[in-house]
Design an enzyme around this catalytic site. Structure first.
Site, PDB file in Angstrom:
ATOM      1  N   HIS A 338       9.114 -13.991 -10.435  1.00 36.50           N
ATOM      2  CA  HIS A 338      10.483 -13.476 -10.592  1.00 36.50           C
ATOM      3  C   HIS A 338      11.533 -14.326  -9.884  1.00 36.50           C
ATOM      4  O   HIS A 338      12.506 -13.779  -9.321  1.00 36.50           O
ATOM      5  CB  HIS A 338      10.559 -12.013 -10.101  1.00 36.50           C
ATOM      6  CG  HIS A 338       9.438 -11.166 -10.594  1.00 36.50           C
ATOM      7  ND1 HIS A 338       8.294 -10.937  -9.857  1.00 36.50           N
ATOM      8  CD2 HIS A 338       9.253 -10.541 -11.768  1.00 36.50           C
ATOM      9  CE1 HIS A 338       7.466 -10.186 -10.562  1.00 36.50           C
ATOM     10  NE2 HIS A 338       8.014  -9.935 -11.715  1.00 36.50           N
ATOM     11  N   CYS A 339      11.345 -15.644  -9.867  1.00 40.69           N
ATOM     12  CA  CYS A 339      12.311 -16.572  -9.231  1.00 40.69           C
ATOM     13  C   CYS A 339      12.552 -16.223  -7.765  1.00 40.69           C
ATOM     14  O   CYS A 339      13.647 -16.463  -7.241  1.00 40.69           O
ATOM     15  CB  CYS A 339      13.664 -16.580  -9.948  1.00 40.69           C
ATOM     16  SG  CYS A 339      13.580 -17.107 -11.639  1.00 40.69           S
ATOM     17  N   ALA A 340      11.561 -15.637  -7.100  1.00 39.70           N
ATOM     18  CA  ALA A 340      11.787 -15.233  -5.709  1.00 39.70           C
ATOM     19  C   ALA A 340      10.483 -15.401  -4.906  1.00 39.70           C
ATOM     20  O   ALA A 340       9.883 -14.413  -4.465  1.00 39.70           O
ATOM     21  CB  ALA A 340      12.272 -13.778  -5.655  1.00 39.70           C
TER      22      ALA A 340
END
Ligand SMILES: Cc1ncc(COP(=O)(O)O)c(C=O)c1O
Length: 390
Positions: A338-340
């Site tokens: 999730h891009c995190a």
């Protein structure tokens, strides 16, 4: 097979019919360039932009709409704030649950001589404001936190962080990508100095829209310079808002749709959206607690959450679960990191990631019940360790 869209944390779907109507209506009838010409189509386009600004000002309780500038998305807004404010030798404090739209600019700014402290959150994604207080230095020039984690759904205590930012006289930037349109936000009451938001998630607008609220007294350098349609006799960038940050032709059709999305939400009421998403999260947590093999991350208390839940199924990779949900049950979820990455390290789910459901206004309890039944079947399969058969 029904379509159950649980990926509203990536982008919301469906949009209210008024959003599509506003986009196509603008393109068909009022497609001039805003602020560039004096003819009626240009004036109509400028009116669309200002109407969007006014709708957002009403939503976020901003008394002067010109302090809301349009950007392409939240990433653009965050970059504008971070690069506009931070200089070599400055210190910035953030948290371990930030999206890469905060982390990557900050890691790049580190290479330019900005010092960074990442305050660890708990494995549930909770932030202790005292830990932020301890991270402050005399050179601290900015605090930046997300409002709601896009990985685990935990809501961070922005009012408490804003209070300590005020005490230290340091600006506070909030990334409201997951909460704008889903949780009431009053920038004045919360004491937020800069609010970055995206238009295509909770605000129900099209992709390619977003913005940044800049409190009076906050001085930022623009990220780009160029034509604004104003002050055209001068070759230097105008200094007044919103033009200083809005060089180049705006996404007027997108803004028309965004305004329609925001007005839809103002009619429904953000409190109603929040209550609806909380009810879905509560129903999910309740049903998940009876499912063997399902690990759910984040707080049990629904009031500490936005409409995002993350989980894993024993014996299966998150990507496999996502594929099965889509192909065998018509359920759209997001899987992986999730891009995190830092948020997943915080949760203990790096590098495999999680399966994420992001709920929205148009999801129903029946959608949730169908998804829980599907998760039951996937969990039973995960326990067996055999090939999936639909
Ligand atoms: C917390 C958070 N910040 C920033 C972003 C970036 O939003 P956008 O893709 O609109 O730039 C997202 C989107 O996934 C997000 O969830």
């Amino acid at each position: 097979m029904p379509t159950i869209y649980f990926d509203n944390a990536a982008t919301s779907w469906p949009k209210p019919p008024a959003v599509s109507a506003a986009v196509s209506g603008h393109l068909a009838e009022a497609g001039g360039n805003p602020g560039r010409s004096g003819h009626r189509m240009s004036v109509a386009a400028a009116r669309v932009v200002e109407d969007g600004r006014e709708a957002l000002a009403e939503l976020f309780h901003v008394s002067d709409p010109s302090r809301l500038v349009f950007t392409h998305n939240a990433t653009h807004a965050l970059n504008l704030a971070l690069y506009g404010l931070l200089r070599r030798g400055d210190h910035v404090v953030t948290t371990s649950v930030e999206h890469n739209s905060v982390m990557r600019p900050l890691r790049h700014l580190e290479t330019l001589g900005v010092e960074l402290t990442v305050v660890p959150c708990t494995p549930e994604g909770t932030l202790d404001p005292d830990a932020v207080e301890r991270a402050m230095r005399p050179t601290t020039r900015l605090l930046v936190t997300t409002h709601g984690s896009n990985v685990v759904g935990t809501v961070l205590p922005i009012a408490a962080v804003a209070a300590l930012a005020r005490t230290h006289q340091v600006p506070y930037l909030v990334d409201a990508s997951q909460t704008a349109g889903a949780i009431p936000i009053d920038v004045q009451e919360a004491g937020v100095d800069l609010l970055a938001f995206t238009g295509h998630k909770g605000l129900l607008g099209p992709t390619g829209t977003g913005g940044l609220y800049v409190r009076e007294g906050i001085v930022l350098a623009p990220l780009i310079r160029g034509g604004t349609g104003s002050d055209s006799a001068h070759e230097v960038q105008p200094e007044f808002l919103p033009d200083v940050f809005e060089s180049g032709t705006l996404n007027v059709a997108g803004i028309a749709g965004l305004a329609a999305g925001v007005r839809f939400l103002l009619d429904v009421g953000i409190e109603a959206v929040q209550a609806h998403e909380r009810a879905l999260v509560a129903r999910f947590l309740e049903a998940a607690s009876d499912l063997a093999g399902l690990t759910v991350y984040g707080p049990r208390d629904v009031t500490a959450r936005c409409g995002v839940v993350s989980f894993n199924i024993a014996g299966a990779m998150s990507s496999e679960v996502g594929l099965i949900l889509d192909q065998s049950f018509g359920i759209m979820a997001r899987t992986g990191l999730h891009c995190a990455p830092s948020a997943h390290q915080t949760l203990g789910t790096f590098p495999g990631g999680t399966v994420r459901f992001g709920f929205g206004w148009f999801n129903t309890a029946a959608d949730l019940d169908a998804a829980m039944e599907a998760l039951g079947a996937v969990a039973a399969w995960g326990a067996k360790g055999v090939a999936w058969t639909a």
